[in-house]
Design a protein around this motif. Sequence first.
Motif, mmCIF file in Angstrom:
data_model
loop_
_atom_site.group_PDB
_atom_site.id
_atom_site.type_symbol
_atom_site.label_atom_id
_atom_site.label_comp_id
_atom_site.label_asym_id
_atom_site.label_seq_id
_atom_site.Cartn_x
_atom_site.Cartn_y
_atom_site.Cartn_z
ATOM 1 N N LYS A 621 -24.083 3.964 21.407
ATOM 2 C CA LYS A 621 -24.468 4.233 22.299
ATOM 3 C C LYS A 621 -24.105 2.880 22.929
ATOM 4 O O LYS A 621 -24.775 2.982 24.399
ATOM 5 N N MET A 622 -23.601 2.206 23.105
ATOM 6 C CA MET A 622 -23.109 1.131 23.574
ATOM 7 C C MET A 622 -21.251 1.078 24.005
ATOM 8 O O MET A 622 -20.225 1.501 23.262
ATOM 9 N N GLU A 623 -20.969 0.855 25.264
ATOM 10 C CA GLU A 623 -19.950 1.114 26.046
ATOM 11 C C GLU A 623 -19.194 -0.470 25.947
ATOM 12 O O GLU A 623 -20.033 -0.848 27.023
ATOM 13 N N HIS A 624 -17.761 -1.376 26.006
ATOM 14 C CA HIS A 624 -17.379 -2.164 25.806
ATOM 15 C C HIS A 624 -15.782 -1.489 26.316
ATOM 16 O O HIS A 624 -14.747 -0.785 25.696
ATOM 17 N N PRO A 625 -15.266 -2.011 27.472
ATOM 18 C CA PRO A 625 -14.363 -2.253 28.327
ATOM 19 C C PRO A 625 -13.697 -2.927 27.935
ATOM 20 O O PRO A 625 -13.972 -4.735 27.382
ATOM 21 N N LEU A 626 -12.086 -2.746 27.451
ATOM 22 C CA LEU A 626 -11.513 -3.938 27.184
ATOM 23 C C LEU A 626 -10.175 -3.757 27.875
ATOM 24 O O LEU A 626 -9.601 -3.237 28.588
ATOM 25 N N THR A 627 -9.950 -5.123 29.064
ATOM 26 C CA THR A 627 -9.275 -5.543 30.449
ATOM 27 C C THR A 627 -8.169 -6.358 29.312
ATOM 28 O O THR A 627 -7.931 -6.833 29.040
ATOM 29 N N ALA A 628 -6.507 -6.249 30.647
ATOM 30 C CA ALA A 628 -5.127 -6.654 30.285
ATOM 31 C C ALA A 628 -5.664 -8.077 30.539
ATOM 32 O O ALA A 628 -6.312 -8.706 30.831
ATOM 33 N N PRO A 629 -5.421 -8.846 29.578
ATOM 34 C CA PRO A 629 -5.171 -10.822 29.689
ATOM 35 C C PRO A 629 -4.245 -10.813 30.967
ATOM 36 O O PRO A 629 -5.385 -12.501 31.341
ATOM 37 N N PHE A 630 -3.547 -10.285 31.161
ATOM 38 C CA PHE A 630 -2.849 -11.051 32.066
ATOM 39 C C PHE A 630 -1.908 -9.983 32.478
ATOM 40 O O PHE A 630 -1.999 -8.729 32.326
ATOM 41 N N ASP A 631 -1.417 -10.060 34.169
ATOM 42 C CA ASP A 631 -0.419 -8.931 33.815
ATOM 43 C C ASP A 631 1.223 -8.656 33.041
ATOM 44 O O ASP A 631 1.714 -9.781 32.955
ATOM 45 N N GLY A 632 1.199 -7.955 33.249
ATOM 46 C CA GLY A 632 2.201 -7.169 32.637
ATOM 47 C C GLY A 632 2.454 -5.669 32.282
ATOM 48 O O GLY A 632 2.383 -5.372 32.942
ATOM 49 N N VAL A 633 3.688 -5.703 31.076
ATOM 50 C CA VAL A 633 3.478 -4.024 30.309
ATOM 51 C C VAL A 633 2.613 -3.489 29.746
ATOM 52 O O VAL A 633 2.441 -4.738 28.213
ATOM 53 N N VAL A 634 2.319 -2.492 29.198
ATOM 54 C CA VAL A 634 1.448 -2.120 27.734
ATOM 55 C C VAL A 634 3.213 -1.935 26.798
ATOM 56 O O VAL A 634 3.522 -0.713 27.534
ATOM 57 N N ALA A 635 3.830 -2.604 26.249
ATOM 58 C CA ALA A 635 4.221 -2.351 25.173
ATOM 59 C C ALA A 635 3.712 -1.404 24.027
ATOM 60 O O ALA A 635 5.107 -0.611 23.694
ATOM 61 N N GLU A 636 2.747 -1.263 23.597
ATOM 62 C CA GLU A 636 2.112 -0.513 22.500
ATOM 63 C C GLU A 636 0.976 0.073 22.447
ATOM 64 O O GLU A 636 0.023 -0.716 23.128
ATOM 65 N N VAL A 637 0.387 1.377 22.052
ATOM 66 C CA VAL A 637 -0.564 1.781 22.662
ATOM 67 C C VAL A 637 -1.761 2.627 20.832
ATOM 68 O O VAL A 637 -0.394 3.455 20.985
#
Length: 667
Positions: A621-637
Amino acid sequence: MFHTVLVANRGEIAVRVIRSLHAMGIRAVAVYSDADAEAMHTRMADVAVRLGPAAASESYLRPELIVEAARRTGAQAVHPGYGFLSENAGFARALDEAGITFIGPPLGAIEAMGDKISAKDLAIEAGAPVVPGVHRPGMSDDELIAEAEGVGYPLMVKASAGGGGKGMRVVRDPATLQEAITAARREAKGGFGDDTLMLERFVERPRHIEIQVLADTHGTTLWVGERECSLQRRHQKVIEECPSPALTPETRRAMGEAAVAIAERVGYVGAGTVEFITDAAAEEFFFLEMNTRLQVEHPVTEEVYGLDLVAEQVHIAAGEPLSFGQDDLVPHGHAVEARVYAEDPSSGFLPTGGRVVRFDTPAGVRVDSGVGRGAVVTSDYDPMVAKVIAVGEDRAEALARLDRGLADTTLFGFPSNITFLRALLADADVRSGDMHTGLIADRGDALTDATVPDEVYAAVGLATIAIRESGLSGVVDPFDLPGGWRLGEAGWTRWRLRAPGTEAVEVKVRISRDGPEVVVGDGEVWPAAVSLVGDRLRVDLPSGRWTWTVDLAEDRAWIGADGRAWLISEEDLLAANRGAGPGGASGTLVAPMPGSVAAVSASVGQAVTAGQTLVVVEAMKMEHPLTAPFDGVVAEVHVQAGSQVGMEDPLVRVEPAEDGTAEDAAS
């Protein structure tokens, strides 16, 4: 006496209750969700009934399913354990209507003590001291604010319903009172469906003491000593003991008699706990609340008083009188309990969990647990893995035995709080008994240690040599291990090893004429001696002799000693820099804990900036947001909303934009 009892719970408490039922010659019925189909409590019971999917709301929290399971299996009574439906008045009513005995208190006691306002009124009627405050039902925000000055600061805004720290706010400045009331109402409404609030004087540095009571249907109510529960984190107990090191005989008796008066006033039957807080010197005490169920920490009372509280509950529910009186309850020795959780203290105590690779429990202490090797600790339920309970002739001996027991516990598969527990036991104030409910918060990060000693990396490298030389099979294929042999001087075998959340470290091992040698990072060459003693690895290094428990498989190793455990993985030299961004930061976001993906806001080709939330993982019941480590482009999801993930599973990979700017990448 009942011939069949259903246990409406899971995990260690279900196992604990089933053991007592079997010792009494009673047939035990278990219930389980899909996640617990092969769980220990399911396998221990005489018969097990499936309730539904893993989510507690679709299985363990469905009263009608449990009542039907009791009917189908011929259960005459239901033991609720603790948590889930143990204090649910609707569940108790449904059992009564079905003609099934609830091994718990009468419905009226559950309803009265489930509301903090009515519980406080009953305590006052019983003559028990209560914390000064205002607790009228239905008070508006304006009424609460108007009464605050009379209560005095600091004060506690507290939800009338529920517990576990939800809907509670400490207010020291009148200017922040409205904000605290608004937040407490919102939290109480979401957690309990009831936003009724009350105000209490906040006792600085309080101790949390609870009295165990037993009451039968023949008019006898007894108090069975006290438990000190002051070592808490976010209002959740961590270490408990019996008896309290703070109470004088006079205070202990006064508190016990107050607990009996409250239990009698509410017409209590069964085993329950009346909770009090005291000031730092434990000279005054005030009623806090009553828990109408068995407590997690009940084993310390059992060990000191020589009772089986579960068996006593069953006898009382069957209409039998208590077989002893108040004068027969004489304590012997001291007992301390530590709760072992699947959580990572170095990451803000985030819940972890996963499959148990290895769980070796120590000798000389009591271990209550519902898991073993191969079991899965999931994010669907409470992350407690086990309770370790130690007994001694006095407090010092009990604390020493508990620390030794934790040191001798091996738990592989996910991070746990064992190291934190040992650090807490070593604290000078804990050893002296000078404790309060804010002690852990006061210590901050001093009780957590995320460092990985160089000896750990050295041992993993040296373990491959020991295993190869021993001829063990089924662990690793020795032909997959480069030996470093060449003409002339022995060559080095190299690995890049990494613990979760740390940078990779290069480890070099070779066999010289004088024996094994190892280098960790840029350090010196360490001569080493390595041997396997059973399944333990003994390593002699210049810093000392270390005995490790090691579990090797493919490209990862679990290694532990003295209650600590690390997951060490091998990082491919060529892949190490893939997706690396500015400063060498990894571009791959991994799950910090097992759980489910609550939201994904990243898509392949999307330009992102450092700090932008890309995925949210939910667990316990806890949410943990994960953020981009640096400026860039998403390569894989790798995931989508609703995906179930394990710890360290890859979620999203970000690559730096060619010119280093996300804005240009977007165009």
